[in-house]
Enzyme design. Structure first.
Site, PDB file in Angstrom:
ATOM      1  N   SER A 129       0.966  -1.129   0.116  1.00  0.00           N
ATOM      2  CA  SER A 129       0.092  -0.040  -0.050  1.00  0.00           C
ATOM      3  C   SER A 129       0.711   1.187  -0.074  1.00  0.00           C
ATOM      4  O   SER A 129       2.017   1.297   0.487  1.00  0.00           O
ATOM      5  CB  SER A 129      -0.922   0.063   1.069  1.00  0.00           C
ATOM      6  OG  SER A 129      -1.594   1.295   1.137  1.00  0.00           O
ATOM      7  N   LYS A 184      -4.471  -6.909   3.556  1.00  0.00           N
ATOM      8  CA  LYS A 184      -4.713  -5.622   2.777  1.00  0.00           C
ATOM      9  C   LYS A 184      -6.021  -5.234   2.342  1.00  0.00           C
ATOM     10  O   LYS A 184      -6.446  -4.177   2.278  1.00  0.00           O
ATOM     11  CB  LYS A 184      -3.625  -5.991   1.461  1.00  0.00           C
ATOM     12  CG  LYS A 184      -3.858  -5.018   0.264  1.00  0.00           C
ATOM     13  CD  LYS A 184      -3.241  -3.739   0.612  1.00  0.00           C
ATOM     14  CE  LYS A 184      -3.768  -2.408  -0.319  1.00  0.00           C
ATOM     15  NZ  LYS A 184      -3.553  -2.566  -1.664  1.00  0.00           N
ATOM     16  N   HIS A 187      -7.493  -3.495   5.152  1.00  0.00           N
ATOM     17  CA  HIS A 187      -6.854  -2.304   5.131  1.00  0.00           C
ATOM     18  C   HIS A 187      -7.685  -1.256   4.179  1.00  0.00           C
ATOM     19  O   HIS A 187      -8.069  -0.170   4.711  1.00  0.00           O
ATOM     20  CB  HIS A 187      -5.417  -2.187   4.992  1.00  0.00           C
ATOM     21  CG  HIS A 187      -4.986  -1.059   4.374  1.00  0.00           C
ATOM     22  ND1 HIS A 187      -5.285  -0.491   2.958  1.00  0.00           N
ATOM     23  CD2 HIS A 187      -4.393  -0.125   4.886  1.00  0.00           C
ATOM     24  CE1 HIS A 187      -4.686   0.852   2.689  1.00  0.00           C
ATOM     25  NE2 HIS A 187      -3.890   0.959   3.887  1.00  0.00           N
ATOM     26  N   ASN A 188      -7.995  -1.836   2.957  1.00  0.00           N
ATOM     27  CA  ASN A 188      -8.713  -0.836   1.880  1.00  0.00           C
ATOM     28  C   ASN A 188     -10.016  -0.886   2.405  1.00  0.00           C
ATOM     29  O   ASN A 188     -10.611   0.158   2.073  1.00  0.00           O
ATOM     30  CB  ASN A 188      -8.826  -1.849   0.504  1.00  0.00           C
ATOM     31  CG  ASN A 188      -7.613  -1.652  -0.222  1.00  0.00           C
ATOM     32  OD1 ASN A 188      -6.528  -1.590   0.629  1.00  0.00           O
ATOM     33  ND2 ASN A 188      -7.380  -1.733  -1.595  1.00  0.00           N
ATOM     34  N   GLU A 191     -10.223   1.832   4.809  1.00  0.00           N
ATOM     35  CA  GLU A 191      -9.904   3.297   3.920  1.00  0.00           C
ATOM     36  C   GLU A 191     -11.228   3.636   3.480  1.00  0.00           C
ATOM     37  O   GLU A 191     -11.503   4.872   3.453  1.00  0.00           O
ATOM     38  CB  GLU A 191      -9.033   2.759   2.782  1.00  0.00           C
ATOM     39  CG  GLU A 191      -8.492   3.947   1.941  1.00  0.00           C
ATOM     40  CD  GLU A 191      -7.587   3.402   0.782  1.00  0.00           C
ATOM     41  OE1 GLU A 191      -6.679   2.706   1.104  1.00  0.00           O
ATOM     42  OE2 GLU A 191      -7.912   3.599  -0.261  1.00  0.00           O
TER      43      GLU A 191
HETATM   44  P1  NBP Z   1      -0.763  -2.683 -13.442  1.00  0.00           P
HETATM   45  O1  NBP Z   1      -2.142  -3.221 -12.715  1.00  0.00           O
HETATM   46  O2  NBP Z   1      -1.452  -1.923 -14.618  1.00  0.00           O
HETATM   47  O3  NBP Z   1      -0.424  -4.203 -14.203  1.00  0.00           O
HETATM   48  C1  NBP Z   1       0.806  -3.792 -15.315  1.00  0.00           C
HETATM   49  C2  NBP Z   1       1.635  -5.008 -15.486  1.00  0.00           C
HETATM   50  O4  NBP Z   1       0.876  -6.039 -15.619  1.00  0.00           O
HETATM   51  C3  NBP Z   1       2.481  -5.109 -16.485  1.00  0.00           C
HETATM   52  O5  NBP Z   1       3.643  -5.440 -16.250  1.00  0.00           O
HETATM   53  C4  NBP Z   1       1.688  -5.480 -17.704  1.00  0.00           C
HETATM   54  O6  NBP Z   1       2.811  -6.303 -18.529  1.00  0.00           O
HETATM   55  C5  NBP Z   1       1.195  -6.817 -16.573  1.00  0.00           C
HETATM   56  N1  NBP Z   1       0.142  -7.591 -17.279  1.00  0.00           N
HETATM   57  C6  NBP Z   1      -0.789  -7.010 -17.714  1.00  0.00           C
HETATM   58 BR1  NBP Z   1      -1.903  -5.834 -17.558  1.00  0.00          BR
HETATM   59  N2  NBP Z   1      -1.597  -8.403 -18.171  1.00  0.00           N
HETATM   60  C7  NBP Z   1      -1.025  -9.484 -18.175  1.00  0.00           C
HETATM   61  C8  NBP Z   1      -0.947 -10.709 -18.632  1.00  0.00           C
HETATM   62  N3  NBP Z   1      -1.999 -11.171 -19.244  1.00  0.00           N
HETATM   63  N4  NBP Z   1       0.142 -11.471 -18.468  1.00  0.00           N
HETATM   64  C9  NBP Z   1       1.112 -11.087 -18.077  1.00  0.00           C
HETATM   65  N5  NBP Z   1       1.337  -9.695 -17.797  1.00  0.00           N
HETATM   66  C10 NBP Z   1       0.562  -8.933 -17.586  1.00  0.00           C
HETATM   67  O7  NBP Z   1       0.379  -2.142 -12.753  1.00  0.00           O
HETATM   68  P2  NBP Z   1       0.493  -1.456 -11.216  1.00  0.00           P
HETATM   69  O8  NBP Z   1      -0.731  -0.272 -11.213  1.00  0.00           O
HETATM   70  O9  NBP Z   1       1.917  -1.347 -11.191  1.00  0.00           O
HETATM   71  O10 NBP Z   1       0.140  -2.398 -10.306  1.00  0.00           O
HETATM   72  C11 NBP Z   1       0.685  -3.862 -10.130  1.00  0.00           C
HETATM   73  C12 NBP Z   1      -0.221  -4.599  -9.206  1.00  0.00           C
HETATM   74  O11 NBP Z   1       0.175  -3.934  -8.048  1.00  0.00           O
HETATM   75  C13 NBP Z   1      -1.418  -4.740  -9.388  1.00  0.00           C
HETATM   76  O12 NBP Z   1      -1.967  -5.885  -9.074  1.00  0.00           O
HETATM   77  C14 NBP Z   1      -2.158  -3.616  -8.620  1.00  0.00           C
HETATM   78  O13 NBP Z   1      -3.353  -3.908  -8.364  1.00  0.00           O
HETATM   79  C15 NBP Z   1      -1.409  -3.389  -7.291  1.00  0.00           C
HETATM   80  N6  NBP Z   1      -0.915  -2.383  -6.646  1.00  0.00           N
HETATM   81  C16 NBP Z   1      -1.176  -1.224  -7.377  1.00  0.00           C
HETATM   82  C17 NBP Z   1      -1.217   0.015  -6.662  1.00  0.00           C
HETATM   83  C18 NBP Z   1      -1.087   1.386  -7.452  1.00  0.00           C
HETATM   84  O14 NBP Z   1      -1.184   2.433  -6.847  1.00  0.00           O
HETATM   85  N7  NBP Z   1      -1.089   1.518  -8.894  1.00  0.00           N
HETATM   86  C19 NBP Z   1      -1.109  -0.001  -5.203  1.00  0.00           C
HETATM   87  C20 NBP Z   1      -0.917  -1.197  -4.673  1.00  0.00           C
HETATM   88  C21 NBP Z   1      -1.087  -2.354  -5.336  1.00  0.00           C
HETATM   89  P3  NBP Z   1       2.610  -5.594 -20.001  1.00  0.00           P
HETATM   90  O15 NBP Z   1       3.737  -4.406 -19.675  1.00  0.00           O
HETATM   91  O16 NBP Z   1       3.339  -6.496 -20.995  1.00  0.00           O
HETATM   92  O17 NBP Z   1       1.337  -4.999 -20.344  1.00  0.00           O
END
Ligand code: NBP
Length: 481
Positions: A129, A184, A187-188, A191
């Site tokens: 988070s 987690k 937590h959400n 939130e």
């Molecule tokens: P995203 O949730 O947007 O995921 C992007 C990543 O997933 C890229 O590496 C993409 O590869 C890969 N991906 C996807 Br989309 N579909 C895929 C598939 N079918 N097979 C293999 N790889 C795949 O990225 P993020 O926002 O950095 O979040 C990452 C994780 O962390 C998620 O689970 C998210 O819920 C969680 N999270 C996010 C936050 C936040 O604030 N953003 C906070 C806490 C947790 P590619 O580049 O090849 O498309």
């Protein structure tokens, strides 16, 4: 050529920033992404002049990791996680560690932990988070899964995690199987509750007290110096002060329909499944649902009649409002910990409640001074039955209660909706009643469905009464209290 301390799959915003954070703390990270071009771009730009290395395939990634291999995924939750696990397995050996840091739903993590344990692979599902900035400079990390993995990942996780004001890392071992993702999720949910409570207080200030955005910002600023000190109060202050180009508060121009991604809903559904009254999070989710019915509300506003509202003098009311917010927040956290306690019992997890409070103390959206008090409560008594039974919180709710009642009474009289504030007080009053009207309810159930009841004087023995003199004496075989 095994040189990397950890491999990280997923080079979107979270993955990239966590890698840079690990690099800052001296760990060598090997980066991989489904779309290879992103690895090349990352190495040539953000990761330039660092120790970060890249991989061209899953096999290449695994060959570059020190034993036991540690691979962390930050990819979209769902099938992408299972797909990467399947791709990794041929290149891993017994004792290697797979960490899922995405927002996976906890039943998936329970399943993955079990399946991978059968293959000798240690699975960790970790809540992360704090968003982009947290990932880069210190997130709250909530790892759970196979406990044998913890000694190997602990140095990395605790180094990169946010630090509480006393310097303690906001990361500790949560418990078994899917407990990291479960915590987690809660937590959400909390939130959602915190945000809804702040929004209700805002509506009371605006509609009931006639305050301007700047006056409201001043109040939040004051509150942030005391026991309500928290990230969400702080950003609310900043949002209320923020002016659009025409000099008026931008927040007042934002369409009042709330979005949601589903983790609050997951918490609500889970609480219903477990029979734990997490009413505040439930109301927070429903409040978002009601807000999204904008067109129907617009029509209702012209049809349905409310009371004639009168602006209340704010001078003696703002302190009461702060007290009501504080008491409601205590109830919300008490409910969240009740839910985690029940899940721990259902799954046989040994949840570290003081550690959970500490993990939320910094780095995450619900970070607040108040979580230090919760940590203290569970440190003194790790098997505390209910947060409200801790002397600090018993005293805090008792002290706040007249203000709490005054605020809710005012909102009801004025017709200002306060679903979360109101349910917090209803829960408090329900919990402190030794006798609730469920005796009548049981009689009703027995009357129409022969569901039986127990007597106060003889619990455990189920009785059916022929209430009308016309029914038979056969009772239902299902007794669900
Ligand atoms: P995203 O949730 O947007 O995921 C992007 C990543 O997933 C890229 O590496 C993409 O590869 C890969 N991906 C996807 Br989309 N579909 C895929 C598939 N079918 N097979 C293999 N790889 C795949 O990225 P993020 O926002 O950095 O979040 C990452 C994780 O962390 C998620 O689970 C998210 O819920 C969680 N999270 C996010 C936050 C936040 O604030 N953003 C906070 C806490 C947790 P590619 O580049 O090849 O498309």
């Amino acid at each position: 050529m095994a040189t990397a301390d950890i491999g990280l799959i997923g080079l979107a915003v979270m993955g990239q920033n966590l890698i840079l954070n690990m690099n800052d703390h001296g760990f060598v990270v090997c980066a991989y992404n489904r779309t290879q071009a992103k690895v090349d771009h990352f190495l040539a730009n953000e990761a330039k002049d660092s120790q970060i290395i890249g991989a061209t395939s899953i096999e290449d990634l695994c060959s570059k990791l020190k034993r036991p291999r540690k691979v962390m995924m930050l990819v979209k939750a769902g099938s992408a996680v299972d797909s990467f696990i399947d791709q990794l397995l041929p290149f891993l050996e017994q004792g290697d560690i797979i960490i899922d840091g995405g927002n996976s739903h906890f039943p998936d993590s329970v399943r993955r932990a079990k399946t991978l344990a059968e293959k000798g692979i240690l699975f960790v599902g970790s809540g992360v988070s704090g968003g982009e900035e947290g990932a880069r400079f210190g997130p709250s990390l909530m790892p759970g899964g196979n406990p044998q993995a913890w000694p190997f990942i602990k140095p990395i996780f605790q180094a990169i995690a946010a630090k509480a004001p006393d310097g303690a890392p906001c990361c500790d071992w949560v418990g078994e199987e899917g407990s990291g993702h479960y915590v987690k999720m809660v937590h959400n949910g909390i939130e959602y509750g915190d945000m809804q409570l702040i929004c209700e207080v805002y509506q009371i200030m605006k509609e009931g007290l006639g305050m301007s955005s700047d006056e409201m910002a001043d109040t939040f600023e004051e509150w942030n110096k005391g026991k309500l000190d928290s990230f969400l109060i702080e950003i609310t202050r900043d949002i209320l002060r923020f002016k659009d180009e025409d000099g008026t508060a931008l927040v007042e121009k934002i369409r009042d329909t709330a979005g949601q991604k589903g983790t609050g809903k997951w918490t609500g559904i889970d609480s219903l499944d477990r029979g734990i009254p997490v009413s505040l999070i439930g109301e927070a989710v429903y409040a978002r649902c009601l807000s999204s019915l904008k067109d129907e509300r617009t029509r209702a506003s012209k049809i349905l009649v409310g009371p004639t509202s009168q602006v209340v003098d704010k001078s003696d009311f703002l302190d009461a409002l702060g007290e009501a917010l504080y008491a409601a927040k205590i109830v919300s956290y008490a409910q969240g910990f009740m839910l985690m306690r029940q899940a721990a019992s259902d799954y046989g997890w040994n949840l570290n409640f003081a550690g959970i409070a500490l993990m939320w103390r910094g780095g995450c959206i619900i970070r607040s001074a108040f979580l230090g008090k919760i940590k203290d409560a569970y440190t003194v008594n790790p098997s505390l039955e209910n947060l409200l039974f801790d002397p600090f919180f018993t005293e805090a709710t008792a002290t706040a209660q007249s203000a709490w009642r005054k605020v809710i009474a005012m909102a009801v009289t004025q017709g200002i909706p306060t679903p979360a504030l109101s349910t917090s007080l209803n829960f408090y009053d329900g919990l402190r009643h030794e006798m609730l009207p469920a005796n009548l309810l049981q009689a009703q159930r027995d009357y129409f469905g022969a569901h039986t009841y127990e007597l106060l004087s003889n619990p455990g023995t189920h009785i059916h009464t022929n209430w009308t003199g016309k029914g038979g004496n056969v009772s239902s075989t299902n007794y669900d209290a």
